[in-house]
Design a protein around this motif. Sequence first.
Motif, PDB file in Angstrom:
ATOM      1  N   ASN A  58       0.831  -1.202   0.000  1.00  0.00           N
ATOM      2  CA  ASN A  58       0.000   0.000   0.000  1.00  0.00           C
ATOM      3  C   ASN A  58       0.869   1.257   0.000  1.00  0.00           C
ATOM      4  O   ASN A  58       1.837   1.353   0.745  1.00  0.00           O
ATOM      5  CB  ASN A  58      -0.910  -0.014   1.232  1.00  0.00           C
ATOM      6  CG  ASN A  58      -2.002   1.040   1.163  1.00  0.00           C
ATOM      7  OD1 ASN A  58      -1.724   2.234   1.184  1.00  0.00           O
ATOM      8  ND2 ASN A  58      -3.243   0.593   1.070  1.00  0.00           N
ATOM      9  N   VAL A  94      -5.104  -3.936  -2.752  1.00  0.00           N
ATOM     10  CA  VAL A  94      -6.183  -3.053  -3.184  1.00  0.00           C
ATOM     11  C   VAL A  94      -5.939  -2.496  -4.580  1.00  0.00           C
ATOM     12  O   VAL A  94      -6.880  -2.272  -5.342  1.00  0.00           O
ATOM     13  CB  VAL A  94      -6.387  -1.919  -2.157  1.00  0.00           C
ATOM     14  CG1 VAL A  94      -5.226  -0.951  -2.137  1.00  0.00           C
ATOM     15  CG2 VAL A  94      -7.692  -1.176  -2.419  1.00  0.00           C
ATOM     16  N   TYR A  95      -4.693  -2.303  -4.977  1.00  0.00           N
ATOM     17  CA  TYR A  95      -4.423  -1.711  -6.292  1.00  0.00           C
ATOM     18  C   TYR A  95      -4.586  -2.703  -7.430  1.00  0.00           C
ATOM     19  O   TYR A  95      -4.556  -2.316  -8.597  1.00  0.00           O
ATOM     20  CB  TYR A  95      -3.012  -1.141  -6.348  1.00  0.00           C
ATOM     21  CG  TYR A  95      -2.706  -0.153  -5.245  1.00  0.00           C
ATOM     22  CD1 TYR A  95      -3.598   0.875  -4.934  1.00  0.00           C
ATOM     23  CD2 TYR A  95      -1.534  -0.259  -4.513  1.00  0.00           C
ATOM     24  CE1 TYR A  95      -3.324   1.764  -3.908  1.00  0.00           C
ATOM     25  CE2 TYR A  95      -1.251   0.642  -3.489  1.00  0.00           C
ATOM     26  CZ  TYR A  95      -2.149   1.634  -3.198  1.00  0.00           C
ATOM     27  OH  TYR A  95      -1.884   2.518  -2.193  1.00  0.00           O
ATOM     28  N   ALA A  96      -4.723  -3.971  -7.118  1.00  0.00           N
ATOM     29  CA  ALA A  96      -4.883  -4.971  -8.165  1.00  0.00           C
ATOM     30  C   ALA A  96      -6.314  -5.004  -8.700  1.00  0.00           C
ATOM     31  O   ALA A  96      -6.593  -5.694  -9.672  1.00  0.00           O
ATOM     32  CB  ALA A  96      -4.491  -6.348  -7.641  1.00  0.00           C
ATOM     33  N   ILE A  97      -7.207  -4.251  -8.067  1.00  0.00           N
ATOM     34  CA  ILE A  97      -8.622  -4.330  -8.446  1.00  0.00           C
ATOM     35  C   ILE A  97      -8.838  -3.853  -9.876  1.00  0.00           C
ATOM     36  O   ILE A  97      -9.473  -4.513 -10.685  1.00  0.00           O
ATOM     37  CB  ILE A  97      -9.493  -3.510  -7.474  1.00  0.00           C
ATOM     38  CG1 ILE A  97      -9.373  -4.091  -6.058  1.00  0.00           C
ATOM     39  CG2 ILE A  97     -10.959  -3.524  -7.917  1.00  0.00           C
ATOM     40  CD1 ILE A  97     -10.066  -3.259  -5.000  1.00  0.00           C
ATOM     41  N   THR A  98      -8.327  -2.678 -10.188  1.00  0.00           N
ATOM     42  CA  THR A  98      -8.574  -2.126 -11.520  1.00  0.00           C
ATOM     43  C   THR A  98      -7.296  -1.858 -12.305  1.00  0.00           C
ATOM     44  O   THR A  98      -7.365  -1.569 -13.488  1.00  0.00           O
ATOM     45  CB  THR A  98      -9.343  -0.788 -11.435  1.00  0.00           C
ATOM     46  OG1 THR A  98      -8.579   0.131 -10.663  1.00  0.00           O
ATOM     47  CG2 THR A  98     -10.701  -0.990 -10.810  1.00  0.00           C
ATOM     48  N   GLY A  99      -6.171  -1.932 -11.654  1.00  0.00           N
ATOM     49  CA  GLY A  99      -4.930  -1.703 -12.377  1.00  0.00           C
ATOM     50  C   GLY A  99      -4.604  -0.235 -12.529  1.00  0.00           C
ATOM     51  O   GLY A  99      -5.327   0.642 -12.072  1.00  0.00           O
ATOM     52  N   TYR A 100      -3.501   0.000 -13.180  1.00  0.00           N
ATOM     53  CA  TYR A 100      -2.973   1.355 -13.330  1.00  0.00           C
ATOM     54  C   TYR A 100      -3.420   1.938 -14.654  1.00  0.00           C
ATOM     55  O   TYR A 100      -3.171   1.374 -15.709  1.00  0.00           O
ATOM     56  CB  TYR A 100      -1.444   1.302 -13.261  1.00  0.00           C
ATOM     57  CG  TYR A 100      -0.739   2.571 -13.656  1.00  0.00           C
ATOM     58  CD1 TYR A 100      -1.011   3.762 -12.998  1.00  0.00           C
ATOM     59  CD2 TYR A 100       0.197   2.569 -14.682  1.00  0.00           C
ATOM     60  CE1 TYR A 100      -0.356   4.925 -13.358  1.00  0.00           C
ATOM     61  CE2 TYR A 100       0.858   3.723 -15.041  1.00  0.00           C
ATOM     62  CZ  TYR A 100       0.581   4.895 -14.378  1.00  0.00           C
ATOM     63  OH  TYR A 100       1.237   6.042 -14.736  1.00  0.00           O
TER      64      TYR A 100
END
Lengths: 117, 279
Positions: A58, A94-100
């Motif tokens: 995170n 949490v950042y893997a949900i929608t990506g960058y």
Amino acid sequence: MSLYYMQKFLYELNRSSQLQEAYTADRHAVLEPYSLTAEEVEALTAPDIGKLYVLGVNGQILMHFAAFHQIEWQDYLQRMRDGIDDHGPVREGVYAITGYEGTRTHSESLGQEGGVH
Amino acid sequence: MPLVYAGVCSHAPGIRGRKDLADPEVRDALYAAFDGMRADLEASGAEAVIVIAAEHFANFFMNNMPSFAIGMADFYDGPIEDPGWLGIERFRAPGDRDLSERVITEVMNTVDVAYAEEWLFDHGIAVPLSFLTPRFDLPVVPVNINCQGPPLTPVHRAWAFGEALRRAVDAVPEKVAIIGTGGISHWPATPDSGKINWEWDQDFMAKWCANDRDALLDYDDLQVYADAGQGGFEIRTFLAISAAAGGAQGTVHFMAPIPIFAVSCTIATYDLSTSDRAD
């Protein structure tokens, strides 16, 4: 992967000047109590900010680890972007949900002026 | 005493730590708005301020993460961040253990909360206090809602928590203010830092000002994440203030996207004379 223990180490490092001193003295030794893979140990000792981001750490924890290593803000952001280029999308957390998406792409999708900040 | 002040403000660390990188005109306007908030807070006669923040793994971690936590100490130290990085020198803010205990005891009748007899303030509380009580001379009751480590506090529970805080504040003899801090849309500390969904922010604050309970509780986390980033989860702190304000109508005093601060910086208050709990 042991994202939890990577983050726990960084959480404790951010809070403890004693652990910071121990990390500075021997980066590998302080990690022994934590259940980490070789890839995670390498990222934490290098330190490889981009890899840590891709592994799912995170940003609210990671940004202080970067500051501890005297990495300036814009450099910190760029290292994460480089990490995605080098290692692919975020794998967990949490950042893997929608990506960058990227600031420029997102701003353009909203019809706003934008860019990297 | 009935609640004397209710408002929300941003807490982004860049507001202090990266102030020299911002457009001076908009930064100074934000700082002036914070000055106005401080003046209004002082004019309210508040004897203590409850600060509801979205904590960022400074005190609470996933080994024991509370949905809600309230501080119960006579002092709190901060900032936990490097002072140079945050742009705020080390401080000790006064608390009021006795007031905290009475508030917690009342809240516990309807909402389960954790209490904490020590608490290191991070930017979520330190940045607002640096503007609102710069001499750190007003007792603080720190409050945290889990907006960081999923599974997150459900938004409807954040609302119930805000209502419980209002009941608790109204039951104590002290004059108490309540301030929520956090972001609206933002992607803090990630490669997307600086991304702001200005239209989403404006829509959210319109609902906040109208104190539209149904609309505010209709936010779904996955949709919030898609539209407003993981920082958007912090709307829970704003919702708790809406609930505490008891139907009062709000006013936005300042709102502008400031990408180097990673958020639409916002200062807004409720007119408590329009609250359905007003005397």
